[in-house]
Each structure stands twice: as structure tokens, then as C-alpha cells.
Design a protein around this motif. Structure first.
Motif, PDB file in Angstrom:
ATOM      1  N   GLU A 151       6.479  83.386  73.433  1.00 52.87           N
ATOM      2  CA  GLU A 151       7.755  83.890  73.961  1.00 52.87           C
ATOM      3  C   GLU A 151       8.833  82.814  73.936  1.00 52.87           C
ATOM      4  OE1 GLU A 151       9.652  85.996  77.966  1.00 52.87           O
ATOM      5  OE2 GLU A 151       7.475  85.702  77.800  1.00 52.87           O
ATOM      6  N   GLU A 152       8.489  81.612  74.375  1.00 55.53           N
ATOM      7  CA  GLU A 152       9.490  80.546  74.373  1.00 55.53           C
ATOM      8  C   GLU A 152       9.843  80.126  72.948  1.00 55.53           C
ATOM      9  OE1 GLU A 152      10.558  76.329  76.602  1.00 55.53           O
ATOM     10  OE2 GLU A 152       8.662  77.346  77.044  1.00 55.53           O
ATOM     11  N   SER A 153       8.884  80.179  72.033  1.00 52.61           N
ATOM     12  CA  SER A 153       9.166  79.858  70.631  1.00 52.61           C
ATOM     13  C   SER A 153      10.152  80.863  70.043  1.00 52.61           C
ATOM     14  CB  SER A 153       7.868  79.863  69.812  1.00 52.61           C
ATOM     15  OG  SER A 153       6.990  78.842  70.240  1.00 52.61           O
ATOM     16  N   ASP A 155      12.292  82.681  71.766  1.00 56.01           N
ATOM     17  CA  ASP A 155      13.569  82.500  72.451  1.00 56.01           C
ATOM     18  C   ASP A 155      14.338  81.312  71.886  1.00 56.01           C
ATOM     19  OD1 ASP A 155      15.386  83.101  74.775  1.00 56.01           O
ATOM     20  OD2 ASP A 155      14.836  81.038  75.273  1.00 56.01           O
ATOM     21  N   ALA A 156      13.606  80.246  71.513  1.00 56.87           N
ATOM     22  CA  ALA A 156      14.261  79.049  70.984  1.00 56.87           C
ATOM     23  C   ALA A 156      14.933  79.312  69.647  1.00 56.87           C
ATOM     24  CB  ALA A 156      13.247  77.922  70.840  1.00 56.87           C
ATOM     25  N   PHE A 167      12.124  73.430  70.496  1.00 51.11           N
ATOM     26  CA  PHE A 167      11.005  73.585  71.421  1.00 51.11           C
ATOM     27  C   PHE A 167       9.778  72.949  70.787  1.00 51.11           C
ATOM     28  CE2 PHE A 167       7.487  76.610  72.886  1.00 51.11           C
ATOM     29  CZ  PHE A 167       7.215  75.858  74.031  1.00 51.11           C
TER      30      PHE A 167
END
Length: 414
Positions: A151-153, A155-156, A167
Motif C-alpha cells: 500500500e505504501e509503495s 501511494d509513493a 519509499f
């Protein structure tokens, strides 16, 4: 000075010697000493791992936790300490991955490696991200790590390129996804990238290939290699795709030569021959020579290794070959193949007289002369060979006339 007692990590079960040396900022700017101790640490861990794989994995973990703080201030401008540490990481990843660890232990130790990776700001152990799937070992654990970072990947990388941010977990996520065989997730994530960079996109190439979309994988490699991709690494990846697909001839024609580029041409030649045993050594050598115009002489040792002695001499005459290489050939063959040895020695002397190589010593010159004459004596042609050498050296035109000064008295030259 009294000998220090071993420093024990709170979770360590073995008095690791490298922990006495790899202490925070313990090397100042001295990269040579740091590289020496990194190599010694790897050797120590490998030795233990051969007998106790689990303990070796623990040593690998501890090394990864301490190495970056220890060498943080080292002068890395030459690249030596970075290269040494990268090799160490690759070796220790294999030790950690292969160790028979309980799932709970592997999970806990991976958390510690993750912390070390995030703290690695110089960085020295960033290549860990390339191997995260291997460190997980099981597909299930790799999938868990992928979910943790996906998810953070995403979003980045989007959806607005203007909001892109870096990230550190993205590469780890891709490695974990690949090991978990979640290929569509890899392609989806890479589809969000606001740029093309081989560091990331190689995962897309392998994902497409794993899905059976071989030609698409090759196009993806061409289109997404970016401006900083290593041509050799790209060629190796594409070659692997084609070899795995059984398209061996195509792999050779398109990528097989460049993919095996090595530090020496002899190693390069042997690597290609090993990978493509259906190709004759003569064909491989000819193709490599054609690939490197103007460097024909550098293939002399490869030709000799294949037993192509006449071809080797022809190559040495087309462009300069290191005189030391030619002299070694003369030395090794002066009794077995004296005619070849004499001509190899003559080629060495020719290169020396022309001044085509730097860092040549008087001993190099004397060795070339000695082994050339030894071969000539085996042929019963010592006098005529000595005259050939005399005429060659007499024509030396370099300013310092170094060869003349070394051999002048022997040859009767002033």
C-alpha cells in the motif's frame, strides 16, 4: 595491553570475533582496514556456517546489524569498501536464506534486518532489498512482507507523478512479490511508476516471462531500462528469459556475448562457452573478437586456452597484447610448442620495443628475451632468433630507449 573479553550481543550464542572490530565509527576514513575486517568477518561466518548453519545465520544477522555503523565514516570514494560490503551481503544472504530456521525465528530475525536496512543511511547494505524474497525463504512469508509494504509503495508512486516520493520499501516489496509469485501485482505496481529505472523494472521483465509472455518481457526490458541501467545486467536478464523459454540460439545471438562480460577476456570466453556448449569454441572466439574491434590482441589468452595457437599469434599481431601474457605463453610452451613459444616471445618483445604498454620493468624485458631464446634453442635456431631480436631492438625509437638499455649489452648494441 590485556586481551579484551569478547563482546556478546544480547541474543548471541557465540563469541563472534568480528564484533570486536566492527564497532561504531571504528575506522575513521581508513577504507583499507575496514575492507579487510569486512572480509575477515565473512570468512569467520562462513567457517561457522559450514558446521552449524543456524549459528551461521545468526552471525549473518549480527554482521548486517553492525557493519554500516562501523564503516559509516570510511572514505568510500574509490568504491572498494562499497564493493566489498556488497559482496559480503550477497554471501551472507545465502547463508541466512539456507539456514533451517523456525518460522517464528526467521520472522523475528527479518524484523531486525529490516531495522538495520532502514538505518543504513550511507548506504552500505541497501542491496539487501534485492534479496528480500530469498531472506523470507517461504512464499507465505514473502507474501506477508509484500502485503505489509504494498500500500505504501503504491501511494509513493501515484496517482499524480507530481506527488512522487521515495519509499525504501518499494524494492523490498517487489522482491517479496516476485518470490511469492504474485506477478500481476508486480506489473500493477510498476505501472504506477512515474519513471523508468532498471533497478525496479527488472522485476517486471521476470514477471512477464514467468507468465509466459516472453516477447512482451523483452520489449518491457527495452522500453523500461531507463538511463542508468547496466547494459550487462540487462543483457543477463534478457538472456535468462530466453534460455528459460528454450530459445537458446536467439539468446546467444541477441544477448549471449554481452551478458557474460567479465574482468578478463579469458573468463568472458569461458563463460560464454560454458553457457552455450553447442557452439564451437572457434565460433564463440570469432564472435567475441568481432564484438570488440581494435582489441584483437586481448583475446590471445582465450585463443591459447582453446588450443588455437596459430590464431592466437594472428590476434597478437593485429593489436597489442600485454607483453607479460605473451611471455607467460612463451615460458609455458617453450618445450612443448617451441615454434609457437618463440613467436609469442617475439610478439612480446615487439610490443615492448614499441612502448605500447606502461608499468613494464626490466625483469619483464629480460623474461621475454630469455623464454624466446629458450624456445629458439629447442628449435635449433638460436642464432637466427637472436639476430631477429637484435634487429628489432636496434629499431627502438622511444625517447628513453628502455629496451635497448636492458638488452643492449646482451645483444651487442651500444
Amino acid at each position: 595491553m590485556s586481551k579484551k573479553e569478547p563482546v556478546m550481543h544480547e541474543n548471541a550464542s557465540h563469541p563472534w570475533e568480528f564484533q570486536q572490530r566492527l564497532l561504531p565509527d571504528s575506522y575513521g576514513r581508513d577504507s583499507r582496514l575496514a575492507a579487510r575486517d569486512v572480509k575477515a568477518a565473512v570468512a569467520e561466518i562462513k567457517k561457522v556456517a559450514r558446521k552449524e548453519a543456524r549459528l551461521g545465520a545468526e552471525g549473518a544477522l549480527l554482521f548486517l546489524e553492525v557493519v554500516s555503523p562501523a564503516i559509516a565514516s570510511v572514505n568510500g570514494s574509490s568504491g572498494a569498501i562499497g564493493s566489498t560490503t556488497e559482496k559480503a551481503v550477497k554471501t551472507l544472504v545465502a547463508i541466512f536464506a539456507d539456514a533451517p530456521l523456525e518460522t517464528e525465528v526467521r520472522e523475528a530475525w527479518l524484523e531486525r534486518i529490516w531495522v538495520a536496512y532502514l538505518k543504513d543511511t550511507v548506504p552500505y547494505i541497501e542491496s539487501l532489498a534485492d534479496y528480500w524474497g530469498e531472506l523470507c525463504k517461504s512464499k507465505a512469508l514473502a507474501s506477508t512482507w509484500a502485503d505489509r509494504l504494498l500500500e505504501e509503495s503504491r501511494d509513493a508512486w501515484g496517482p499524480d507523478p507530481a506527488t512522487y516520493r521515495f519509499f525504501r520499501g518499494t524494492k523490498v516489496c517487489l522482491s517479496a512479490l516476485e518470490h511469492a509469485e504474485r506477478y500481476e501485482d508486480i506489473l500493477d505496481l510498476l505501472g504506477r511508476a512515474p519513471f523508468s529505472m532498471w533497478y525496479f523494472s527488472q522485476h517486471g521483465v521476470r514477471a512477464l516471462a514467468a507468465l509466459g509472455r516472453v516477447d512482451e518481457a523483452l520489449r518491457f526490458a527495452e522500453e523500461h531500462q531507463g538511463s542508468t541501467g547496466d547494459p550487462v545486467d540487462i543483457a543477463r536478464t534478457c538472456e535468462e528469459v530466453l534460455l528459460n523459454a528454450g530459445r537458446v540460439d536467439e539468446a546467444y545471438e541477441r544477448f549471449g556475448l554481452e551478458a557474460h562480460t567479465a574482468h578478463t577476456n579469458l573468463a568472458w570466453f569461458k563463460a560464454v562457452v560454458k553457457t552455450y556448449p553447442h557452439k564451437s569454441q572457434a565460433e564463440v572466439l570469432a564472435d567475441l573478437v568481432a564484438l570488440t574491434p581494435g582489441r584483437e590482441g586481448s583475446w590471445f589468452a582465450a585463443a591459447c586456452s582453446a588450443g588455437f595457437y596459430d590464431e592466437a599469434l594472428q590476434l597478437a599481431r593485429q593489436s597489442p597484447c600485454a607483453p607479460q601474457t605473451l611471455t607467460r605463453a612463451a615460458r609455458d610452451m617453450e618445450a612443448k610448442r617451441p615454434e609457437f613459444a618463440r613467436e609469442a616471445g617475439m610478439a612480446a618483445l615487439h610490443v615492448l620495443v614499441e612502448g605500447a604498454y606502461y608499468s613494464v620493468t626490466g625483469e619483464d624485458v629480460k623474461a621475454a628475451y630469455t623464454h624466446t631464446m629458450n624456445a629458439a634453442e629447442h628449435l635449433g635456431e638460436a642464432e637466427s632468433t637472436r639476430e631477429r631480436i637484435r634487429e628489432l631492438v636496434a629499431g627502438e625509437s622511444t625517447d628513453d630507449r628502455f629496451i635497448t638499455r636492458v638488452l643492449g649489452r646482451t645483444l651487442g648494441l651500444r
